[in-house]
Design a protein around this motif. Structure first.
Motif, PDB file in Angstrom:
ATOM      1  N   TYR A 166     -17.422  -1.420 -13.589  1.00 35.32           N
ATOM      2  CA  TYR A 166     -16.737  -0.121 -13.548  1.00 35.32           C
ATOM      3  C   TYR A 166     -15.858   0.015 -14.787  1.00 35.32           C
ATOM      4  O   TYR A 166     -15.151  -0.924 -15.159  1.00 35.32           O
ATOM      5  CB  TYR A 166     -15.841  -0.010 -12.317  1.00 35.32           C
ATOM      6  N   THR A 167     -15.905   1.190 -15.417  1.00 33.43           N
ATOM      7  CA  THR A 167     -14.999   1.478 -16.524  1.00 33.43           C
ATOM      8  C   THR A 167     -13.937   2.511 -16.124  1.00 33.43           C
ATOM      9  O   THR A 167     -13.078   2.850 -16.940  1.00 33.43           O
ATOM     10  CB  THR A 167     -15.769   1.989 -17.754  1.00 33.43           C
ATOM     11  N   HIS A 168     -14.018   2.988 -14.885  1.00 32.45           N
ATOM     12  CA  HIS A 168     -13.012   3.915 -14.360  1.00 32.45           C
ATOM     13  C   HIS A 168     -12.517   3.390 -13.014  1.00 32.45           C
ATOM     14  O   HIS A 168     -13.307   3.217 -12.082  1.00 32.45           O
ATOM     15  CB  HIS A 168     -13.594   5.327 -14.190  1.00 32.45           C
ATOM     16  N   SER A 169     -11.224   3.134 -12.915  1.00 32.29           N
ATOM     17  CA  SER A 169     -10.673   2.574 -11.681  1.00 32.29           C
ATOM     18  C   SER A 169     -10.895   3.485 -10.487  1.00 32.29           C
ATOM     19  O   SER A 169     -11.091   3.022  -9.365  1.00 32.29           O
ATOM     20  CB  SER A 169      -9.175   2.299 -11.856  1.00 32.29           C
ATOM     21  N   GLY A 170     -10.881   4.794 -10.735  1.00 32.41           N
ATOM     22  CA  GLY A 170     -11.084   5.751  -9.641  1.00 32.41           C
ATOM     23  C   GLY A 170     -12.449   5.612  -8.995  1.00 32.41           C
ATOM     24  O   GLY A 170     -12.589   5.820  -7.786  1.00 32.41           O
ATOM     25  N   ASN A 171     -13.467   5.269  -9.791  1.00 30.80           N
ATOM     26  CA  ASN A 171     -14.813   5.103  -9.240  1.00 30.80           C
ATOM     27  C   ASN A 171     -14.883   3.890  -8.310  1.00 30.80           C
ATOM     28  O   ASN A 171     -15.518   3.940  -7.251  1.00 30.80           O
ATOM     29  CB  ASN A 171     -15.833   4.949 -10.363  1.00 30.80           C
ATOM     30  N   LEU A 172     -14.238   2.799  -8.719  1.00 31.40           N
ATOM     31  CA  LEU A 172     -14.207   1.611  -7.869  1.00 31.40           C
ATOM     32  C   LEU A 172     -13.461   1.916  -6.570  1.00 31.40           C
ATOM     33  O   LEU A 172     -13.923   1.550  -5.480  1.00 31.40           O
ATOM     34  CB  LEU A 172     -13.524   0.456  -8.600  1.00 31.40           C
ATOM     35  N   LEU A 173     -12.322   2.583  -6.679  1.00 32.64           N
ATOM     36  CA  LEU A 173     -11.534   2.923  -5.496  1.00 32.64           C
ATOM     37  C   LEU A 173     -12.329   3.818  -4.550  1.00 32.64           C
ATOM     38  O   LEU A 173     -12.314   3.609  -3.328  1.00 32.64           O
ATOM     39  CB  LEU A 173     -10.236   3.609  -5.916  1.00 32.64           C
ATOM     40  N   TYR A 174     -13.036   4.795  -5.097  1.00 34.52           N
ATOM     41  CA  TYR A 174     -13.840   5.702  -4.265  1.00 34.52           C
ATOM     42  C   TYR A 174     -14.955   4.946  -3.553  1.00 34.52           C
ATOM     43  O   TYR A 174     -15.194   5.158  -2.350  1.00 34.52           O
ATOM     44  CB  TYR A 174     -14.439   6.821  -5.125  1.00 34.52           C
ATOM     45  N   ASP A 175     -15.647   4.084  -4.274  1.00 41.58           N
ATOM     46  CA  ASP A 175     -16.751   3.342  -3.664  1.00 41.58           C
ATOM     47  C   ASP A 175     -16.277   2.489  -2.487  1.00 41.58           C
ATOM     48  O   ASP A 175     -16.987   2.340  -1.483  1.00 41.58           O
ATOM     49  CB  ASP A 175     -17.423   2.439  -4.705  1.00 41.58           C
ATOM     50  N   ILE A 176     -15.070   1.939  -2.609  1.00 47.81           N
ATOM     51  CA  ILE A 176     -14.549   1.081  -1.535  1.00 47.81           C
ATOM     52  C   ILE A 176     -13.986   1.897  -0.385  1.00 47.81           C
ATOM     53  O   ILE A 176     -14.306   1.651   0.784  1.00 47.81           O
ATOM     54  CB  ILE A 176     -13.471   0.127  -2.090  1.00 47.81           C
ATOM     55  N   THR A 177     -13.147   2.885  -0.698  1.00 51.66           N
ATOM     56  CA  THR A 177     -12.434   3.621   0.360  1.00 51.66           C
ATOM     57  C   THR A 177     -13.256   4.736   0.993  1.00 51.66           C
ATOM     58  O   THR A 177     -13.044   5.067   2.164  1.00 51.66           O
ATOM     59  CB  THR A 177     -11.126   4.219  -0.190  1.00 51.66           C
TER      60      THR A 177
ATOM     61  N   LEU B 162       1.345  -9.800  -4.337  1.00 55.56           N
ATOM     62  CA  LEU B 162       0.188  -9.119  -3.753  1.00 55.56           C
ATOM     63  C   LEU B 162      -0.889 -10.099  -3.286  1.00 55.56           C
ATOM     64  O   LEU B 162      -1.979  -9.684  -2.933  1.00 55.56           O
ATOM     65  CB  LEU B 162      -0.425  -8.156  -4.781  1.00 55.56           C
ATOM     66  N   SER B 163      -0.577 -11.382  -3.259  1.00 59.82           N
ATOM     67  CA  SER B 163      -1.531 -12.425  -2.856  1.00 59.82           C
ATOM     68  C   SER B 163      -2.783 -12.399  -3.731  1.00 59.82           C
ATOM     69  O   SER B 163      -3.913 -12.474  -3.240  1.00 59.82           O
ATOM     70  CB  SER B 163      -1.918 -12.248  -1.373  1.00 59.82           C
ATOM     71  N   ILE B 164      -2.580 -12.270  -5.013  1.00 61.59           N
ATOM     72  CA  ILE B 164      -3.683 -12.275  -5.963  1.00 61.59           C
ATOM     73  C   ILE B 164      -4.182 -13.711  -6.129  1.00 61.59           C
ATOM     74  O   ILE B 164      -3.396 -14.650  -6.211  1.00 61.59           O
ATOM     75  CB  ILE B 164      -3.229 -11.704  -7.322  1.00 61.59           C
TER      76      ILE B 164
ATOM     77  N   GLU C 295      -1.745  -1.017  -8.727  1.00 61.19           N
ATOM     78  CA  GLU C 295      -1.896   0.067  -7.744  1.00 61.19           C
ATOM     79  C   GLU C 295      -3.232  -0.042  -7.030  1.00 61.19           C
ATOM     80  O   GLU C 295      -3.333   0.173  -5.817  1.00 61.19           O
ATOM     81  CB  GLU C 295      -1.778   1.418  -8.452  1.00 61.19           C
ATOM     82  N   LEU C 296      -4.259  -0.367  -7.794  1.00 63.09           N
ATOM     83  CA  LEU C 296      -5.598  -0.476  -7.226  1.00 63.09           C
ATOM     84  C   LEU C 296      -5.665  -1.586  -6.178  1.00 63.09           C
ATOM     85  O   LEU C 296      -6.223  -1.405  -5.093  1.00 63.09           O
ATOM     86  CB  LEU C 296      -6.599  -0.749  -8.353  1.00 63.09           C
ATOM     87  N   ALA C 297      -5.087  -2.732  -6.501  1.00 68.00           N
ATOM     88  CA  ALA C 297      -5.086  -3.856  -5.559  1.00 68.00           C
ATOM     89  C   ALA C 297      -4.396  -3.481  -4.259  1.00 68.00           C
ATOM     90  O   ALA C 297      -4.857  -3.824  -3.168  1.00 68.00           O
ATOM     91  CB  ALA C 297      -4.395  -5.064  -6.193  1.00 68.00           C
ATOM     92  N   GLU C 298      -3.285  -2.769  -4.362  1.00 67.70           N
ATOM     93  CA  GLU C 298      -2.537  -2.366  -3.165  1.00 67.70           C
ATOM     94  C   GLU C 298      -3.332  -1.397  -2.313  1.00 67.70           C
ATOM     95  O   GLU C 298      -3.294  -1.457  -1.083  1.00 67.70           O
ATOM     96  CB  GLU C 298      -1.205  -1.737  -3.595  1.00 67.70           C
ATOM     97  N   LYS C 299      -4.085  -0.496  -2.948  1.00 70.99           N
ATOM     98  CA  LYS C 299      -4.878   0.490  -2.210  1.00 70.99           C
ATOM     99  C   LYS C 299      -6.139  -0.129  -1.600  1.00 70.99           C
ATOM    100  O   LYS C 299      -6.633   0.328  -0.569  1.00 70.99           O
ATOM    101  CB  LYS C 299      -5.267   1.645  -3.136  1.00 70.99           C
TER     102      LYS C 299
ATOM    103  N   ARG D  29      -6.500  -3.382  -0.541  1.00 73.27           N
ATOM    104  CA  ARG D  29      -6.219  -4.390   0.483  1.00 73.27           C
ATOM    105  C   ARG D  29      -6.511  -3.943   1.913  1.00 73.27           C
ATOM    106  O   ARG D  29      -7.101  -4.700   2.685  1.00 73.27           O
ATOM    107  CB  ARG D  29      -4.769  -4.868   0.385  1.00 73.27           C
ATOM    108  N   PRO D  30      -6.092  -2.727   2.331  1.00 73.81           N
ATOM    109  CA  PRO D  30      -6.377  -2.314   3.720  1.00 73.81           C
ATOM    110  C   PRO D  30      -7.860  -2.239   4.048  1.00 73.81           C
ATOM    111  O   PRO D  30      -8.252  -2.393   5.207  1.00 73.81           O
ATOM    112  CB  PRO D  30      -5.723  -0.927   3.817  1.00 73.81           C
ATOM    113  N   PHE D  31      -8.703  -2.022   3.040  1.00 74.13           N
ATOM    114  CA  PHE D  31     -10.147  -1.896   3.258  1.00 74.13           C
ATOM    115  C   PHE D  31     -10.865  -3.231   3.089  1.00 74.13           C
ATOM    116  O   PHE D  31     -11.888  -3.474   3.751  1.00 74.13           O
ATOM    117  CB  PHE D  31     -10.734  -0.859   2.278  1.00 74.13           C
ATOM    118  N   LEU D  32     -10.340  -4.087   2.220  1.00 76.90           N
ATOM    119  CA  LEU D  32     -10.941  -5.403   1.984  1.00 76.90           C
ATOM    120  C   LEU D  32      -9.832  -6.455   2.038  1.00 76.90           C
ATOM    121  O   LEU D  32      -9.423  -7.004   1.001  1.00 76.90           O
ATOM    122  CB  LEU D  32     -11.639  -5.441   0.619  1.00 76.90           C
ATOM    123  N   PRO D  33      -9.338  -6.759   3.233  1.00 80.72           N
ATOM    124  CA  PRO D  33      -8.179  -7.665   3.344  1.00 80.72           C
ATOM    125  C   PRO D  33      -8.440  -9.080   2.854  1.00 80.72           C
ATOM    126  O   PRO D  33      -7.501  -9.780   2.470  1.00 80.72           O
ATOM    127  CB  PRO D  33      -7.868  -7.652   4.847  1.00 80.72           C
TER     128      PRO D  33
END
Length: 239
Positions: free
Chosen positions: A37-48, A100-102, A70-74, A76-80
């Protein structure tokens, strides 16, 4: 099959990180796919929104729209249970990454040296966690709990209460019997009345075991040194 996501706003960096991930999969003998992914929004959309699942995610911290933090925090609820490796040129982010338990923090200045090691460690840990279950078999039900989801097990009278990421399950057996049935080296007694899964331990401090979800469990004085030694040995052998 392992699924890995690589996200960075620089396409050349994405290609290099994707190649490193594929090389490490081969080295570990694992079958998997690495999605770039070169756009964080695309990764976030695919997951959420689309429900994409990943075992491991490589994130650049400095990205437009959504930063890696920000991405990691968003996510986590979907991929704990997802393992996240941060790659950044800013050292000051390391403290927040820990909060963030990275799984690992890799400085860009030392990426070529440290990223392959971080990838190998993450993949080996994922392999270690996969495929094992504990079966509760009674007259009324059959329940299989993945070992990687078990956080800890406590004695409650003549019962053992298993606390997992999906809730609690009670079995009419002694802790010792459950421990022997688990047959997995990642579990250890921290007290006569409590067994903990080392995979979920973040730290041992002030006589307490602190888990990734924030739960703290007391370690008996007689077990404290042995608990520390077992944790060090376990991670030394597997990571």
């Amino acid at each position: 099959m392992l699924r890995i996501a690589v996200c960075d706003d620089d396409s050349a960096t994405v290609y290099e990180n994707q190649k490193a991930a594929k090389d490490c999969l081969k080295q570990c003998g694992s079958i998997g796919e690495v999605i770039a992914y070169t756009h964080s929004g695309n990764l976030l959309y695919d997951i959420t929104e689309d429900g994409f699942f990943f075992d491991l995610i490589l994130l650049d911290i400095e990205m437009p729209d959504n930063s890696g933090m920000e991405l990691a925090e968003k996510i986590r609820p979907f991929l704990p249970d997802v393992k996240i490796i941060f790659i950044t040129s800013h050292v000051e982010y390391a403290i927040d990454a820990f909060a963030l338990s990275i799984f690992r923090y890799v400085p860009k200045s030392d990426r070529d040296q440290r990223l392959p090691a971080a990838l190998l460690d993450a993949i080996r840990l994922i392999q270690l966690e996969e495929g094992k279950v504990y079966t509760i078999h009674t007259n009324s039900r059959l329940e299989k709990i993945p070992l990687k989801e078990i956080l800890y097990i406590e004695r409650d009278g003549k019962n053992a209460v298993i606390t997992s990421s999906n809730g609690k399950a009670r079995v009419r057996k002694s802790l010792q019997q459950v421990f022997e049935e688990l047959g997995a080296e990642e579990f250890l007694f921290i007290d006569r009345g409590c067994i903990v899964n080392m995979i979920h331990i973040m730290q041992v401090r002030e006589g307490m075991v602190v888990l990734k979800n924030g739960v703290s469990l007391p370690v008996s004085r007689s077990h404290l040194q042995d608990v520390k030694a077992q944790i060090n040995t376990y991670w030394g052998e597997h990571i």
